[in-house]
Design a protein around this motif. Structure first.
Motif, PDB file in Angstrom:
ATOM      1  N   THR A 400       2.378   8.766  -0.706  1.00 21.08           N
ATOM      2  CA  THR A 400       2.979  10.102  -1.723  1.00 21.08           C
ATOM      3  C   THR A 400       4.029   9.687  -2.446  1.00 21.08           C
ATOM      4  OG1 THR A 400       4.348  10.426   0.158  1.00 21.08           O
ATOM      5  CG2 THR A 400       2.123  11.524   0.205  1.00 21.08           C
ATOM      6  N   LYS A 401       4.547   8.318  -2.429  1.00 25.82           N
ATOM      7  CA  LYS A 401       5.566   7.955  -3.262  1.00 25.82           C
ATOM      8  C   LYS A 401       5.249   7.768  -4.741  1.00 25.82           C
ATOM      9  CE  LYS A 401       5.511   2.852  -2.484  1.00 25.82           C
ATOM     10  NZ  LYS A 401       6.154   1.741  -1.651  1.00 25.82           N
ATOM     11  N   ASN A 402       6.160   7.858  -5.783  1.00 23.86           N
ATOM     12  CA  ASN A 402       6.144   7.599  -7.014  1.00 23.86           C
ATOM     13  C   ASN A 402       5.779   5.855  -7.257  1.00 23.86           C
ATOM     14  OD1 ASN A 402       6.222   6.930 -10.026  1.00 23.86           O
ATOM     15  ND2 ASN A 402       7.039   8.764  -9.886  1.00 23.86           N
ATOM     16  N   LYS A 403       4.513   5.777  -7.794  1.00 26.39           N
ATOM     17  CA  LYS A 403       4.139   4.158  -8.155  1.00 26.39           C
ATOM     18  C   LYS A 403       4.935   3.640  -9.269  1.00 26.39           C
ATOM     19  CE  LYS A 403       1.550   4.380  -4.286  1.00 26.39           C
ATOM     20  NZ  LYS A 403       1.469   5.888  -4.061  1.00 26.39           N
ATOM     21  N   ILE A 404       5.446   4.215 -10.085  1.00 28.29           N
ATOM     22  CA  ILE A 404       5.978   3.586 -11.104  1.00 28.29           C
ATOM     23  C   ILE A 404       6.938   2.448 -11.064  1.00 28.29           C
ATOM     24  CG2 ILE A 404       8.233   4.892 -11.303  1.00 28.29           C
ATOM     25  CD1 ILE A 404       5.983   4.280 -14.225  1.00 28.29           C
ATOM     26  N   SER A 405       7.474   2.106  -9.952  1.00 30.19           N
ATOM     27  CA  SER A 405       8.328   1.065  -9.618  1.00 30.19           C
ATOM     28  C   SER A 405       7.519  -0.215  -9.599  1.00 30.19           C
ATOM     29  CB  SER A 405       9.201   0.960  -8.566  1.00 30.19           C
ATOM     30  OG  SER A 405       8.241   1.199  -7.495  1.00 30.19           O
ATOM     31  N   THR A 406       5.892  -0.129  -9.301  1.00 30.16           N
ATOM     32  CA  THR A 406       4.989  -1.211  -9.549  1.00 30.16           C
ATOM     33  C   THR A 406       5.004  -2.123 -10.735  1.00 30.16           C
ATOM     34  OG1 THR A 406       3.765   0.081  -7.734  1.00 30.16           O
ATOM     35  CG2 THR A 406       2.528  -1.646  -8.908  1.00 30.16           C
ATOM     36  N   THR A 432      -7.103 -11.007  -9.605  1.00 33.89           N
ATOM     37  CA  THR A 432      -7.491 -10.453  -8.066  1.00 33.89           C
ATOM     38  C   THR A 432      -6.057 -11.050  -7.383  1.00 33.89           C
ATOM     39  OG1 THR A 432      -9.450 -11.180  -8.319  1.00 33.89           O
ATOM     40  CG2 THR A 432      -8.582 -11.041  -5.994  1.00 33.89           C
ATOM     41  N   ASP A 433      -5.479 -11.697  -7.923  1.00 29.50           N
ATOM     42  CA  ASP A 433      -4.174 -12.136  -7.069  1.00 29.50           C
ATOM     43  C   ASP A 433      -2.856 -11.237  -7.567  1.00 29.50           C
ATOM     44  OD1 ASP A 433      -4.986 -14.510  -5.615  1.00 29.50           O
ATOM     45  OD2 ASP A 433      -4.729 -15.715  -7.460  1.00 29.50           O
ATOM     46  N   LEU A 434      -3.005 -10.926  -8.897  1.00 29.18           N
ATOM     47  CA  LEU A 434      -2.002  -9.755  -9.187  1.00 29.18           C
ATOM     48  C   LEU A 434      -2.273  -8.486  -8.738  1.00 29.18           C
ATOM     49  CD1 LEU A 434      -0.010  -9.046 -11.437  1.00 29.18           C
ATOM     50  CD2 LEU A 434      -1.562  -8.774 -13.074  1.00 29.18           C
ATOM     51  N   TRP A 435      -3.448  -8.197  -8.564  1.00 29.89           N
ATOM     52  CA  TRP A 435      -3.631  -6.820  -7.966  1.00 29.89           C
ATOM     53  C   TRP A 435      -3.520  -6.741  -6.638  1.00 29.89           C
ATOM     54  CZ3 TRP A 435      -4.558  -2.166  -8.585  1.00 29.89           C
ATOM     55  CH2 TRP A 435      -5.425  -1.523  -7.622  1.00 29.89           C
ATOM     56  N   GLY A 436      -3.592  -7.808  -5.854  1.00 28.12           N
ATOM     57  CA  GLY A 436      -3.089  -7.963  -4.376  1.00 28.12           C
ATOM     58  C   GLY A 436      -1.590  -7.798  -4.442  1.00 28.12           C
ATOM     59  N   LEU A 437      -0.661  -8.493  -5.446  1.00 25.51           N
ATOM     60  CA  LEU A 437       0.550  -8.079  -5.256  1.00 25.51           C
ATOM     61  C   LEU A 437       0.845  -6.612  -5.700  1.00 25.51           C
ATOM     62  CD1 LEU A 437       1.701 -11.318  -7.356  1.00 25.51           C
ATOM     63  CD2 LEU A 437       2.115 -10.892  -4.859  1.00 25.51           C
ATOM     64  N   MET A 438       0.140  -5.948  -6.509  1.00 21.99           N
ATOM     65  CA  MET A 438       0.398  -4.786  -7.080  1.00 21.99           C
ATOM     66  C   MET A 438       0.192  -3.654  -5.829  1.00 21.99           C
ATOM     67  SD  MET A 438      -1.257  -4.825 -10.629  1.00 21.99           S
ATOM     68  CE  MET A 438      -1.345  -3.119 -10.911  1.00 21.99           C
ATOM     69  N   LEU A 439      -0.913  -4.211  -4.750  1.00 22.96           N
ATOM     70  CA  LEU A 439      -1.303  -3.346  -3.760  1.00 22.96           C
ATOM     71  C   LEU A 439      -0.016  -3.587  -2.504  1.00 22.96           C
ATOM     72  CD1 LEU A 439      -4.882  -4.170  -3.221  1.00 22.96           C
ATOM     73  CD2 LEU A 439      -3.842  -2.087  -4.014  1.00 22.96           C
ATOM     74  N   GLU A 440       0.712  -4.591  -2.864  1.00 18.51           N
ATOM     75  CA  GLU A 440       1.564  -4.932  -1.795  1.00 18.51           C
ATOM     76  C   GLU A 440       2.708  -4.212  -2.186  1.00 18.51           C
ATOM     77  OE1 GLU A 440       3.771  -9.058  -0.167  1.00 18.51           O
ATOM     78  OE2 GLU A 440       3.939  -8.296  -2.161  1.00 18.51           O
ATOM     79  N   SER A 441       2.927  -3.898  -3.370  1.00 15.61           N
ATOM     80  CA  SER A 441       4.086  -3.076  -3.779  1.00 15.61           C
ATOM     81  C   SER A 441       3.879  -1.635  -3.710  1.00 15.61           C
ATOM     82  CB  SER A 441       4.272  -3.364  -5.434  1.00 15.61           C
ATOM     83  OG  SER A 441       5.331  -2.575  -6.239  1.00 15.61           O
ATOM     84  N   MET A 442       2.797  -1.234  -3.628  1.00 14.54           N
ATOM     85  CA  MET A 442       2.352   0.384  -3.513  1.00 14.54           C
ATOM     86  C   MET A 442       2.478   0.550  -2.100  1.00 14.54           C
ATOM     87  SD  MET A 442      -0.610   1.050  -6.367  1.00 14.54           S
ATOM     88  CE  MET A 442      -1.466  -0.134  -6.180  1.00 14.54           C
ATOM     89  N   PHE A 443       1.985  -0.168  -1.271  1.00 16.19           N
ATOM     90  CA  PHE A 443       2.097   0.495   0.276  1.00 16.19           C
ATOM     91  C   PHE A 443       2.603  -0.539   1.300  1.00 16.19           C
ATOM     92  CE2 PHE A 443      -2.347   1.210  -1.889  1.00 16.19           C
ATOM     93  CZ  PHE A 443      -2.107   2.569  -2.099  1.00 16.19           C
ATOM     94  N   ASN A 444       3.665  -1.296   0.928  1.00 16.42           N
ATOM     95  CA  ASN A 444       4.246  -2.016   1.822  1.00 16.42           C
ATOM     96  C   ASN A 444       5.861  -1.708   1.568  1.00 16.42           C
ATOM     97  OD1 ASN A 444       2.463  -3.942   3.971  1.00 16.42           O
ATOM     98  ND2 ASN A 444       1.783  -3.940   1.578  1.00 16.42           N
ATOM     99  N   ASN A 445       6.619  -2.291   2.424  1.00 12.85           N
ATOM    100  CA  ASN A 445       8.225  -2.204   2.030  1.00 12.85           C
ATOM    101  C   ASN A 445       8.668  -3.544   1.923  1.00 12.85           C
ATOM    102  OD1 ASN A 445       8.670   0.498   2.962  1.00 12.85           O
ATOM    103  ND2 ASN A 445       8.270   0.102   5.187  1.00 12.85           N
TER     104      ASN A 445
END
Length: 832
Positions: A400-406, A432-445
């Protein structure tokens, strides 16, 4: 021939052959030039021999060329050797025209006989290519190979080269020694012969090459002058002379303790001396060849059985304890679906926990977005013993958080830094590696340092189910996923390509292997990079998109697919054993089709991974092993030269490009799964992946219940479907939970009607075009997230009795099979 299933199988009696191929002539060849006759030559390529690609001379302006040229290859008796004969029409000033290729299995050639084959290229024009083959054994002691019946690993040796560097000023110009061994792991070394200092202590330099001992390769040594500019040496700008090149046939050298002196003619006054010797390499492989489960998984299953048996006795209210083979194996299967799949799997696992059924589960298989859930849960070694409400709240915070910081400047700098580190760690950075880092940013602390192998801690005592993550290996270019895909499974213990029966330790994924040995260790990738690989919705090519959208492949088959046909004549069919592949003629598509193929099959944003099968070969009888044909899912399986063992890299992508489900690892016979609780998170076609799996399994002969639905059932989806095969008790029962909103509209809990004020809470849009849960949406409102959680948990709890009935049936079947097995054992003992 019998192959071991649970260990590497050592075969004695492997030999080396000398193959002689005489390209005699061709007739009635039609080239591409309309105004003149073709200018033909033939290229010979045998990837399983370490010889260079060979070619005949060009016969100019002649439709009936006669070459009468002979070529020699050294091949291994236990390897599938398929020779490719390609005919070209040479053009001066432009690229040569590729006419066709004949693919010929050398297993058709008997020993010590001259065999002349007339390959029919075009019956209408009576085009033919005439080739003579001869095969003889090379007299030498027998060798042993390691094989699982599909893959072969011959003996590996290491060539050690010692070079004495000269003192500063010994050479007038900078000179280096270029060493190369074709077919070796290292391929080449370059050694600067002049020391940088008169006082340098170590004037000796050593180069090592690892290569298969019996494949007849050679070492080439060349002295080169190195040119410099602005005090920077450019080793690729060299001047050399063929008179300064020395070739050493390595097949003539036996492993020995003493060095052999080799002298190389020098550019200047005196020749260069160097010493070489062969060293034997350890036989133990780092790639596990075998179709059985690994030892760590077997130990886990023993521990997990105790947890499952105790839980089943409680929830099914059994009077007696379940022991041994009486304990059924229950698995959860989750499809992909981006953030929707991630959120729903949290909810479903929480629902199973609330129902007291989570500890009945032995495996959790996931693909694409659902892998994001399992990866996060298994960071806690005791996650299934804790209330999952906290994990759901944490997921809710991120969804639910804003993903703009990604996409902030700081994050982009962080991505760049991490990708640079990936390159330093020996990997080629990709989208693929960049996408993984973006997922980390969106769903991890913050940065997530966990690795997949860290999840072993969550399995040490059998306290949680075993997670399995699914991907598929595809070809990066020129071949569609329709024509080639291979299941690849990841567990905390191993990463394996199922079809080949080859696995490596999870800690070693991303490292470099050759001939089954770990040659260069690289750090294990963080789980965020694997999540990007498993759930990369962006590496589709256009053919995949067309297929997933329309389910039609007629355009590909009609207009783009290459033309391949069987051209075996009757005498070849008589000679050919069942394991020998057919002789095939490959005719390249026209210019229009080639352009379309390049556009349709290109995967511009895929990443590559080091191929841990590199240096292994397909066994000559690989088609006879049931495990290989069981997992056969590719038109290329009959073309061993195009399969993964001969590829430089793997191209692993989201399994949803073929079937958006994670069934295959659970259908392995070795896992003996009895009940599969299938959670499908597809929005518009909630039964499609199930039907695709059924069709796939029917084609491949894999046990899976028949999916038969009426038109009415297709229009109105139920909360739960139960599929089983009454005639095949080895076939798992599948309880399929699609993502639908049926009785939830009226009931907030099973049997509890909604009040008029609560009716709006039941309007969860999981089918419409404007559903908030569409694939590329990674941000939900809190209300949408909560309603999705309540819907999925309601659908599960509303069908509790169906789940319990399936578990009861599985227990009864297990007991019946166990009694039958004991009776057979007793009868066998009496006969003995």
């Amino acid at each position: 021939m019998v192959f071991a299933r649970d260990r590497n199988n050592i075969q004695e009696g492997a030999s080396n052959y000398e193959l002689t191929v005489r390209i005699i002539k061709a007739q009635n060849i039609h080239g591409t030039d309309i105004v003149s006759k073709p200018d033909c030559y033939v290229c010979l390529q045998l990837p399983t021999s370490l010889a260079d690609r060979k070619r005949t001379r060009t016969v100019w302006d002649n439709a009936n060329p006669v070459w009468d040229e002979t070529f020699h290859f050294r091949i291994h008796s236990q390897v599938k050797n398929v020779l490719e004969l390609s005919v070209y029409d040479e053009d001066v000033g432009t690229g040569d025209d590729y006419l066709f290729t004949v693919s010929y299995d050398l297993g058709n050639v008997p020993l010590d006989e001259n065999v002349v084959e007339n390959f029919t290229l075009n019956k209408e024009f009576q085009e033919e290519l005439q080739v003579e083959f001869n095969l003889v054994i090379i007299p030498e002691s027998q060798k042993k190979v390691t094989t699982n019946g599909v893959l072969v690993c011959p003996e590996m040796v290491a060539l050690q080269v010692e070079v004495h560097k000269e003192r500063k000023g010994a050479f007038k110009k900078k000179t280096e020694l270029a060493l190369s061994v074709r077919g070796s792991f290292e391929d080449s070394h370059r050694i600067l012969l002049q020391s940088d200092s008169d006082h340098e202590l170590n004037l000796h330099e050593t180069a090592v090459f690892h290569f298969p001992r019996d494949f007849g390769t050679e070492m080439t040594a060349t002295l080169c002058r190195v040119y410099s500019s602005f005090d920077v040496t450019f080793t690729n700008e060299t001047e050399n002379d063929s008179s300064n090149q020395t070739t050493v046939p390595l097949s003539l050298i036996s492993p020995m303790e003493n060095y052999i002196n080799v002298q190389i003619p020098a550019i200047e006054v005196k020749p260069l001396d160097m010493q070489i010797r062969l060293n034997e390499c350890p036989e133990k492989l780092d790639v596990r060849l075998g179709f059985d489960l690994c030892d760590k998984e077997k130990i886990f299953l023993q521990k997990r059985q105790r947890v499952v048996a105790h839980t089943l006795k409680k929830v099914l209210q059994l009077e007696e304890d379940l022991v041994g083979e009486e304990i059924p194996v229950v698995a959860v299967m989750a499809t992909g679906g981006g953030a929707r799949a991630m959120a729903c799997l949290y909810s479903h696992l929480c629902g199973l926990q609330n129902m007291g059924l989570l500890d009945c589960v032995t495996y959790i298989a996931s693909a694409s977005g659902s892998t994001w859930t399992t990866c996060k849960l298994f960071e806690d070694p005791n996650w299934s013993q804790n209330k999952l409400s906290e994990a759901i709240n944490n997921a809710k915070k991120h969804v639910t958080k804003n993903k703009i910081s990604t996409f902030s400047v700081d994050r982009l700098k962080y991505y760049r830094k991490e990708l640079q580190q990936t390159a330093k760690d020996g990997q080629k950075p990709s989208f693929t590696d960049l996408w993984g880092l973006m997922l980390e940013s969106m769903f991890n602390n913050g940065k997530n340092e966990t690795r997949l192998s860290d999840q072993q801690a969550a399995l040490d005592n059998g306290q949680n189910p075993l997670p399995i993550y699914l991907a598929i290996n595809v070809k990066q270019n020129t071949i569609s996923t329709l024509d080639f895909k291979e299941w690849c499974e990841f567990t905390p213990y191993e990463v394996g390509l199922l079809k080949y029966g080859a696995s490596i330790r999870t800690e070693d994924f991303g490292s470099e292997f050759y001939m089954g040995r770990l040659m260069k260790k690289h750090p294990e990738p963080r789980t965020c990079f694997l999540q990007g690989l498993w759930g990369n919705v962006f590496s589709l090519n256009l053919v995949d998109t067309w297929y997933l959208t329309t389910q039609l492949d007629t355009f590909w088959d009609t207009w783009v697919k290459d033309r391949i046909k069987d051209i075996d004549k009757e005498d070849i069919r008589v000679r050919r054993e069942s394991a020998h592949t057919k002789t095939r003629l490959f005719t390249p598509a026209g210019v229009f089709s080639r352009i379309w193929k390049g556009v349709l099959t290109n995967r511009p944003i895929d990443g590559e991974q080091h191929n841990f099968l590199r240096g292994l070969y397909l066994h000559k009888d690989y088609h006879q092993l049931p495990q290989f044909t069981t997992w056969k899912d590719s038109n290329l399986d009959n073309f061993p030269n195009k399969l993964t063992p001969l590829a430089d890299n793997l191209c692993l992508v989201d399994a949803g490009y073929f079937i958006n489900a994670s069934f295959p690892p659970l259908l392995r016979q070795e896992r003996k799964v009895d009940v599969i609780i299938s959670f499908d998170y597809t929005l518009d076609t909630p039964l499609l992946s199930l039907e695709q799996t059924c069709n796939y399994c029917t084609t491949q002969g894999i046990g899976f219940p028949k999916i038969s639905l009426s038109e009415e059932e297709r229009k109105t989806h139920k909360e739960c479907y139960v599929f089983n095969d009454e005639d095949n008790h080895n076939c798992p029962t599948v309880l399929h939970f699609p993502l639908v909103n049926d009785t939830f509209k009226k009931f907030k809990e099973p049997g509890v009607l909604r009040s008029p004020e609560e009716m709006s809470d039941g309007n969860v849009d999981v089918t419409g075009a404007f559903s908030p849960y569409f694939l590329t949406n990674f941000t939900y409102s809190e209300r949408d997230f909560d309603r999705l959680m309540k819907l999925t948990q309601y659908n599960l709890s509303n069908n509790t009795e169906l789940i319990l009935d399936a578990l009861h049936t599985a227990v009864e079947r297990r007991k019946a099979r166990n009694i039958s097995h004991k009776m057979h054992q007793t009868q066998a003992q009496k006969k003995t």
